[in-house]
Structure formats: C-alpha cells, structure tokens
Design a protein around this motif. Sequence first.
Motif, PDB file in Angstrom:
ATOM      1  N   THR A 162      11.835  -0.033   1.530  1.00 55.47           N
ATOM      2  CA  THR A 162      13.003   0.849   1.394  1.00 55.47           C
ATOM      3  C   THR A 162      13.420   1.261   2.817  1.00 55.47           C
ATOM      4  OG1 THR A 162      11.409   2.645   1.109  1.00 55.47           O
ATOM      5  CG2 THR A 162      12.445   1.809  -0.896  1.00 55.47           C
TER       6      THR A 162
ATOM      7  N   ASP B 289       9.533   4.185  -0.082  1.00 51.05           N
ATOM      8  CA  ASP B 289       9.964   5.592   0.014  1.00 51.05           C
ATOM      9  C   ASP B 289      11.211   5.682  -0.857  1.00 51.05           C
ATOM     10  OD1 ASP B 289      10.873   8.112   0.840  1.00 51.05           O
ATOM     11  OD2 ASP B 289      11.679   7.368   2.734  1.00 51.05           O
TER      12      ASP B 289
ATOM     13  N   GLY C   9      17.939  -7.109  -0.114  1.00 49.06           N
ATOM     14  CA  GLY C   9      17.479  -7.512  -1.441  1.00 49.06           C
ATOM     15  C   GLY C   9      16.825  -6.349  -2.149  1.00 49.06           C
ATOM     16  N   ASN C  10      16.514  -6.599  -3.424  1.00 48.60           N
ATOM     17  CA  ASN C  10      15.911  -5.566  -4.266  1.00 48.60           C
ATOM     18  C   ASN C  10      14.392  -5.703  -4.207  1.00 48.60           C
ATOM     19  OD1 ASN C  10      14.909  -4.137  -6.594  1.00 48.60           O
ATOM     20  ND2 ASN C  10      16.982  -4.218  -7.401  1.00 48.60           N
ATOM     21  N   PHE C  11      13.693  -4.586  -4.008  1.00 49.93           N
ATOM     22  CA  PHE C  11      12.233  -4.702  -3.906  1.00 49.93           C
ATOM     23  C   PHE C  11      11.589  -5.132  -5.222  1.00 49.93           C
ATOM     24  CE2 PHE C  11      12.460   0.201  -3.957  1.00 49.93           C
ATOM     25  CZ  PHE C  11      12.126   0.331  -5.300  1.00 49.93           C
TER      26      PHE C  11
ATOM     27  N   GLY D  20      16.120   1.848   4.394  1.00 50.59           N
ATOM     28  CA  GLY D  20      17.087   2.944   4.594  1.00 50.59           C
ATOM     29  C   GLY D  20      17.673   2.877   5.989  1.00 50.59           C
TER      30      GLY D  20
ATOM     31  N   ASP E 227      16.141  -3.653   2.170  1.00 49.66           N
ATOM     32  CA  ASP E 227      16.944  -2.643   1.455  1.00 49.66           C
ATOM     33  C   ASP E 227      18.025  -3.386   0.689  1.00 49.66           C
ATOM     34  OD1 ASP E 227      17.207   0.709   2.077  1.00 49.66           O
ATOM     35  OD2 ASP E 227      18.730  -0.257   0.822  1.00 49.66           O
ATOM     36  N   GLU E 228      18.403  -2.840  -0.476  1.00 48.50           N
ATOM     37  CA  GLU E 228      19.469  -3.518  -1.220  1.00 48.50           C
ATOM     38  C   GLU E 228      20.832  -2.933  -0.866  1.00 48.50           C
ATOM     39  OE1 GLU E 228      19.318  -3.182  -5.439  1.00 48.50           O
ATOM     40  OE2 GLU E 228      18.579  -1.136  -5.401  1.00 48.50           O
TER      41      GLU E 228
ATOM     42  N   SER F 216      13.498  11.242   7.880  1.00 48.11           N
ATOM     43  CA  SER F 216      12.388  10.573   7.194  1.00 48.11           C
ATOM     44  C   SER F 216      11.344  11.602   6.767  1.00 48.11           C
ATOM     45  CB  SER F 216      11.732   9.562   8.126  1.00 48.11           C
ATOM     46  OG  SER F 216      12.689   8.626   8.520  1.00 48.11           O
TER      47      SER F 216
ATOM     48  N   GLY G  94      14.164   4.930   9.585  1.00 44.48           N
ATOM     49  CA  GLY G  94      13.429   6.034  10.206  1.00 44.48           C
ATOM     50  C   GLY G  94      11.922   5.793  10.245  1.00 44.48           C
ATOM     51  N   HIS G  95      11.329   5.430   9.111  1.00 46.12           N
ATOM     52  CA  HIS G  95       9.878   5.180   9.099  1.00 46.12           C
ATOM     53  C   HIS G  95       9.545   3.964   9.966  1.00 46.12           C
ATOM     54  CE1 HIS G  95       9.583   7.611   5.211  1.00 46.12           C
ATOM     55  NE2 HIS G  95       8.752   8.185   6.046  1.00 46.12           N
TER      56      HIS G  95
ATOM     57  N   GLY H 290      13.384   7.482  -2.438  1.00 45.39           N
ATOM     58  CA  GLY H 290      14.398   8.520  -2.652  1.00 45.39           C
ATOM     59  C   GLY H 290      15.794   8.018  -2.312  1.00 45.39           C
TER      60      GLY H 290
HETATM   61  C1  LIG Z   1      14.878   7.461   1.006  1.00 48.15           C
HETATM   62  S1  LIG Z   1      15.692   6.031   1.525  1.00 48.15           S
HETATM   63  C2  LIG Z   1      14.564   5.362   2.694  1.00 48.15           C
HETATM   64  C3  LIG Z   1      14.556   6.085   3.981  1.00 48.15           C
HETATM   65  C4  LIG Z   1      13.695   5.452   5.038  1.00 48.15           C
HETATM   66  N1  LIG Z   1      12.312   5.404   4.628  1.00 48.15           N
HETATM   67  C5  LIG Z   1      13.845   6.183   6.357  1.00 48.15           C
HETATM   68  O1  LIG Z   1      12.886   6.828   6.795  1.00 48.15           O
HETATM   69  O2  LIG Z   1      14.926   6.120   6.952  1.00 48.15           O
HETATM   70  C6  LIG Z   1      15.488   4.923   0.204  1.00 48.15           C
HETATM   71  C7  LIG Z   1      16.164   3.598   0.409  1.00 48.15           C
HETATM   72  O3  LIG Z   1      15.671   2.715  -0.586  1.00 48.15           O
HETATM   73  C8  LIG Z   1      16.709   1.857  -0.974  1.00 48.15           C
HETATM   74  N2  LIG Z   1      16.358   1.354  -2.306  1.00 48.15           N
HETATM   75  C9  LIG Z   1      16.249   2.046  -3.451  1.00 48.15           C
HETATM   76  N3  LIG Z   1      15.882   1.230  -4.462  1.00 48.15           N
HETATM   77  C10 LIG Z   1      15.753   0.002  -3.918  1.00 48.15           C
HETATM   78  C11 LIG Z   1      15.385  -1.269  -4.439  1.00 48.15           C
HETATM   79  N4  LIG Z   1      15.084  -1.421  -5.742  1.00 48.15           N
HETATM   80  N5  LIG Z   1      15.328  -2.318  -3.607  1.00 48.15           N
HETATM   81  C12 LIG Z   1      15.634  -2.180  -2.281  1.00 48.15           C
HETATM   82  N6  LIG Z   1      16.005  -1.007  -1.726  1.00 48.15           N
HETATM   83  C13 LIG Z   1      16.059   0.066  -2.533  1.00 48.15           C
HETATM   84  C14 LIG Z   1      17.959   2.714  -0.938  1.00 48.15           C
HETATM   85  O4  LIG Z   1      19.096   1.916  -0.762  1.00 48.15           O
HETATM   86  C15 LIG Z   1      17.675   3.611   0.270  1.00 48.15           C
HETATM   87  O5  LIG Z   1      18.265   3.102   1.425  1.00 48.15           O
END
Ligand SMILES: C[S@@+](CC[C@H](N)C(=O)[O-])C[C@H]1O[C@@H](n2cnc3c(N)ncnc32)[C@H](O)[C@@H]1O
Length: 307
Positions: free
Chosen positions: A28, A100, A76-78, A30, A51-52, A6, A33-34, A102
Amino acid sequence: MRSHRSVMVNEVLRYLITNEDGIYVDGTLGDGGHSLEILKNFDNVKIIGIDEDYDALNTASKKLSLFGNRITLVCGNFANLESLVREEVGIMYVNGVLLDIGLRQEVVDDPERGFSFLRDGPLDMRFDKRSQRTAYIVVNRYSQKRLAEIFKNYGDVKKSRHIAEAIVSARKRSPIATTGELAQIIKSLFPPSAVKKNLQKVFQAIRIEVNDELNALKSALEQSLEILEPGGRIVVISYHSGEDRIVKNFFATEAKDCICPPEIPVCRCGHRRTLKVITRKVVRPTDDEIAKNPSAKSARMRVAEKI
Ligand SMILES: C[S@@+](CC[C@H](N)C(=O)[O-])C[C@H]1O[C@@H](n2cnc3c(N)ncnc32)[C@H](O)[C@@H]1O
C-alpha cells in the motif's frame, strides 16, 4: 490539501526489517511515506511498491526517485500480490510484506474522489479509477436488503435497515448523485449528536464494498505466505475491527498445526503451521503519535513471521 502522515513508522521499521540486505513489498505504497523511511534507514534494502491508485504512485515516484533502482513501482491491486511480484517484477521471494490499509489523506480531502461526507462530490470512492463499481452504483442499484447487510457487516451500523430504507425511498424520486445528497439523507435520520458517527460508518461501509476491501486483504495475506522467505514478516496496519479480525484470525489459523474442529479426536486436516505470531497483542500508536496525528487513533498493527 493536507498531506498524508505515515502511521506507526518506528514500529514498521522495527518489526518489518529482519534482513538489512533484503527485498520488501510495500503493498500500500500510498504517498511512499513508509517506503521513504525504510529506504533512508537501511542503505541496502530494496522495495517493490504497489498501489492501485495511480495518483498515489505519481506522488510516491517523485518522492522516491532519488533511490533509483532500489524502488520498483507497480500499479495493481494487492489482491494479486503474488503475480504482481513474480510476473510483473520477476522476483520470486521477498523478506517482508507491509500492508497499511487505510485511506490517504489526499483522497479524503479531494471532493472529486467522493470519499468525504464533509465535501460534496460525485459518489465515487474507487481507489482504482479503472474499476467499474463506484459508490453511485452501490447506493443507487443495490437492493435494500444488500445495502442493510453492507452497513451492518462493514460499518457496524446499528440502524442499518432504517438507513437502507431511507436511501431506497430517496432514490425512487431521483438518483442519489453526490456525497452531499447521501449525507443529507443520513443526517435526517439521527439527532445531531449521532450524525457524525453514523456518517463515518456508512461511508466506510460503502467504501469497503466499492473496493472489495476485505476479500482483497484475505487474498493478500494468503499470497504473502507464498512469496515470503522463511523468517520474513507480514506487517499489517488496519483501521477498523472487520479488517483487524481478518488479520488476527488468519495469523491464528496459520500458527496452528491442526485446524480440525475440536470435536474431531484425530487430526484429519493435515494442516501444518506456516507462521509464528510476533505480536501476541495488537500494537497501537503511542499517545504522543495520536496527539501529533489524530488520524492514527484507530490504527492497529499485527505482525507474523514465516516459519
Ligand atoms: C494509508 S494509504 C498508505 C500510506 C503509506 N503507507 C504512506 O505511509 O504514505 C493506503 C494506500 O493503499 C492503497 N490501497 C488500498 N487498497 C488497495 C489494494 N487492494 N491494492 C493496492 N493498493 C491499495 C490506497 O490507494 C492508498 O494509497
């Protein structure tokens, strides 16, 4: 496979948590981690983790299960933030939203997900495996003009038209099916010193198009305003200039009372400010963090507070 580290965890804790008994959205989630750090550091906080990517939710659910009902997971999608929080979870207002935006390290390292130009795999690049648009469709079906626009607008690629032309000419012979085939076409256009940068930019641009990332970010920012309690904050970590510009402009507009063009002498828009910008300048990871986690290098954080 490397596990995701993270980014800017201390900064997230410092800027996001304004109410130690609050409910927060990790848009997000992921690997969680956060969220894990937030739940560990604030005993009464609850989190809605979105998260999607189903694989991400699976990993996060194992990591966060010990927190019981303090964490609610939503697939779902943010871009649909408001309805996910209000209709799926049944919460009307929250105390903060974290984005977040990325890539998880695990999807980069998994050739089957098709994000990496270093590992050959199908041209996929979808965060949500249920969605219809894959990198294969973008690369093989989009017009040359549209491909060039995508490379220029989403990747800042200098020779965008040249690359689009090479792709269209290659796919006339046979469809471009894998990340390796696409990488080979791009490699053939540049001297060795310029190959990596261009591959990164082209792959990033295609990924943004596949997942409609910039529109999703705009929707999430707008909907954050609807669901945030006054005093609650939006914290966004982005990894390229196109995303950061969207966040910066959104915060700047929402921090103004009037958004009429300057040539109009009397306000007609009636806009009232809804946000206070907390980070006047973008916040970047410390040198120490970058030394420990080079993937954090391009991260930029911006924070605003609902008035
Ligand atoms: C950098 S990772 C997040 C890491 C997390 N913050 C951590 O510390 O473990 C970004 C995540 O955002 C998700 N993501 C990206 N675009 C998205 C969206 N439009 N809706 C939901 N999730 C999304 C990706 O699938 C990915 O798992």
